[in-house]
Design an enzyme around this catalytic site. Structure first.
Site, PDB file in Angstrom:
ATOM      1  N   ASP A  46     -64.289 -87.768 -16.048  1.00 23.53           N
ATOM      2  CA  ASP A  46     -63.696 -86.431 -16.017  1.00 23.53           C
ATOM      3  C   ASP A  46     -64.547 -85.472 -16.848  1.00 23.53           C
ATOM      4  OD1 ASP A  46     -61.098 -84.790 -15.424  1.00 23.53           O
ATOM      5  OD2 ASP A  46     -61.615 -84.381 -17.510  1.00 23.53           O
ATOM      6  N   TYR A  51     -67.405 -78.454 -21.097  1.00 24.81           N
ATOM      7  CA  TYR A  51     -67.722 -79.510 -22.072  1.00 24.81           C
ATOM      8  C   TYR A  51     -69.200 -79.491 -22.463  1.00 24.81           C
ATOM      9  CZ  TYR A  51     -63.175 -81.132 -20.377  1.00 24.81           C
ATOM     10  OH  TYR A  51     -61.857 -81.195 -20.005  1.00 24.81           O
ATOM     11  N   LYS A  80     -64.924 -79.269 -13.234  1.00 26.56           N
ATOM     12  CA  LYS A  80     -63.956 -78.156 -13.246  1.00 26.56           C
ATOM     13  C   LYS A  80     -64.649 -76.804 -13.226  1.00 26.56           C
ATOM     14  CE  LYS A  80     -61.066 -81.142 -16.083  1.00 26.56           C
ATOM     15  NZ  LYS A  80     -61.902 -81.818 -17.068  1.00 26.56           N
ATOM     16  N   HIS A 113     -59.965 -74.990 -13.944  1.00 27.36           N
ATOM     17  CA  HIS A 113     -59.721 -75.498 -15.308  1.00 27.36           C
ATOM     18  C   HIS A 113     -58.487 -74.870 -15.961  1.00 27.36           C
ATOM     19  CE1 HIS A 113     -62.103 -77.448 -18.820  1.00 27.36           C
ATOM     20  NE2 HIS A 113     -60.813 -77.566 -19.016  1.00 27.36           N
ATOM     21  N   SER A 218     -55.257 -85.732 -23.013  1.00 31.09           N
ATOM     22  CA  SER A 218     -54.792 -85.806 -24.403  1.00 31.09           C
ATOM     23  C   SER A 218     -53.568 -86.724 -24.522  1.00 31.09           C
ATOM     24  CB  SER A 218     -54.502 -84.400 -24.948  1.00 31.09           C
ATOM     25  OG  SER A 218     -55.622 -83.556 -24.811  1.00 31.09           O
ATOM     26  N   PHE A 220     -52.978 -89.062 -26.399  1.00 29.87           N
ATOM     27  CA  PHE A 220     -52.597 -89.447 -27.759  1.00 29.87           C
ATOM     28  C   PHE A 220     -52.025 -88.260 -28.537  1.00 29.87           C
ATOM     29  CE2 PHE A 220     -56.456 -92.337 -26.991  1.00 29.87           C
ATOM     30  CZ  PHE A 220     -55.682 -93.265 -26.316  1.00 29.87           C
ATOM     31  N   LYS A 274     -60.713 -90.689 -23.956  1.00 30.39           N
ATOM     32  CA  LYS A 274     -62.118 -90.571 -24.355  1.00 30.39           C
ATOM     33  C   LYS A 274     -62.376 -91.329 -25.647  1.00 30.39           C
ATOM     34  CE  LYS A 274     -63.675 -88.304 -27.562  1.00 30.39           C
ATOM     35  NZ  LYS A 274     -63.952 -87.304 -28.606  1.00 30.39           N
TER      36      LYS A 274
END
Ligand code: NAD
Length: 322
Positions: A46, A51, A80, A113, A218, A220, A274
């Site tokens: 991804d 990024y 994206k 995005h 995300s 976590f 990640k």
């Protein structure tokens, strides 16, 4: 154990339910991190213009193909469209630049995005452009481009063979329904922030009804935003330290990270954690040798705080909530 796949409704293409996220992977290690992830069995990546590491990610994939680890068609690559390129005349130029950076002929999935067009920044001036229109100070400016107009241009990327599937990130239910009203090609994927502090059962139900696969980012919660010193994340206790998560992990002899990812996977969601750490890469995809009971799933659902860490309202000026 092999990673199961989810079928994307518009094309029937299969996407591995555990992928690898590329946000904040440093440029100097991205190619190696991607290569190692492929060695560790990852087949879904991804990425995004924003990024700033698409060239290096592509280098990792191309090296793995050259070394005979995988073929192009074994890998599912997502990228994206950044918010400064929403105007129809910029969409194809942006996508082609990104494909050239990756060294690929097509993306498996291309996502808008954010549902938030920003004023155009010429890539010759700054790339990736980021949120701020000015390089030397924080100044954001939205642009007047309706989402339906951008979507039409994104649909043309499918016609041109540049992307196989298209979708959106960070859309809420109303925006999704509005998009579908005028779409010629329906979105295949909705990518959203999703963790036990932001459970969003109605949005998941809506996506299911509409036949749209959901990808969680995300997973976590605050951890990823502590990495960027977000005050909201620094002020929120880590899910890794939460009693419900730690006791469930202990019971299954798994880590809190695995419990958080498994909770999402059992909700039918695709995850894209990640980590540059080899061991953690293996850990994050070892999710299919145990099951959480419905009581355990519900106990994790109950941690919901409606807490969003990636909210443009927190970093746009003037603030605009989405
Ligand atoms: P993440 O949930 O993957 O968390 C990353 C953090 O968790 C890092 O600090 C990493 O070191 C740590 N970590 C990873 N595995 C671990 C493990 N097993 N044990 C302990 N720590 C571990 O967060 P993320 O990067 O924000 O999200 C994943 C991906 O989602 C991104 O890389 C990106 O590709 C995508 N994303 C998309 C959007 C969007 O707007 N569409 C926004 C954010 C992220």
């Amino acid at each position: 154990m092999a990673v199961p796949t989810i079928t994307l409704k518009p094309t029937g293409q299969q996407v591995p339910q555990v992928g690898f996220g590329l946000w904040k992977v440093p440029n100097d290690s991205t190619a190696d991190v991607v290569y190692t992830a492929i060695q560790n069995g990852y087949r879904h990546f991804d990425g995004a213009c924003d990024y700033g590491n698409e060239k290096e990610a592509g280098e990792g994939i191309r090296r793995a193909i050259k070394d005979g680890l995988v073929k192009r068609e074994d890998i599912f690559v997502t990228s994206k469209l950044w918010a400064t390129f929403h105007a129809p005349e910029h969409v194809e130029v942006a996508a082609k630049r990104q494909l050239a950076d990756w060294g690929l002929e097509y993306f498996d999935l291309y996502l808008i995005h954010f549902p938030l067009p920003l004023q155009y920044v010429d890539p010759a001036e700054r790339y990736p452009p980021g949120w701020s229109i000015a390089a030397d100070k924080w100044e954001t400016k939205t642009a007047n481009v309706p989402l339906a107009t951008t979507w039409k241009a994104v649909e043309s990327l499918v016609d041109a063979g540049l992307v196989k599937n298209i979708g959106v990130c960070n859309f809420q239910g109303g925006l999704l329904l509005d998009l579908i009203r005028s779409a010629r090609i329906p979105p295949a994927v909705l990518q959203i922030e999703h963790h036990p502090y932001l459970v969003q059962p109605q949005l998941l139900d809506l996506a299911k009804d509409l036949g749209i696969a959901v990808t969680a980012y995300s997973s976590f919660g605050p951890l990823s935003y502590r990495d960027i010193q977000s005050p909201k994340a620094l002020g929120t206790s880590l899910l890794f330290d939460n009693d419900v998560i730690t006791s469930t992990a202990k019971k299954h002899a798994k880590t809190p990270a695995q419990v958080l990812l498994k909770w999402a996977v059992q909700r039918g969601v695709i995850v894209i954690p990640k980590t540059a750490d080899k061991q953690r890469q293996l850990e994050n995809k070892d999710l299919f040798s145990f099951e959480l009971s419905s009581e355990e799933q519900s106990a994790i659902d109950a941690l919901d705080k409606g807490l969003r860490f990636n909210d443009p309202g927190d970093y746009l000026n003037p603030p605009q909530r989405i």
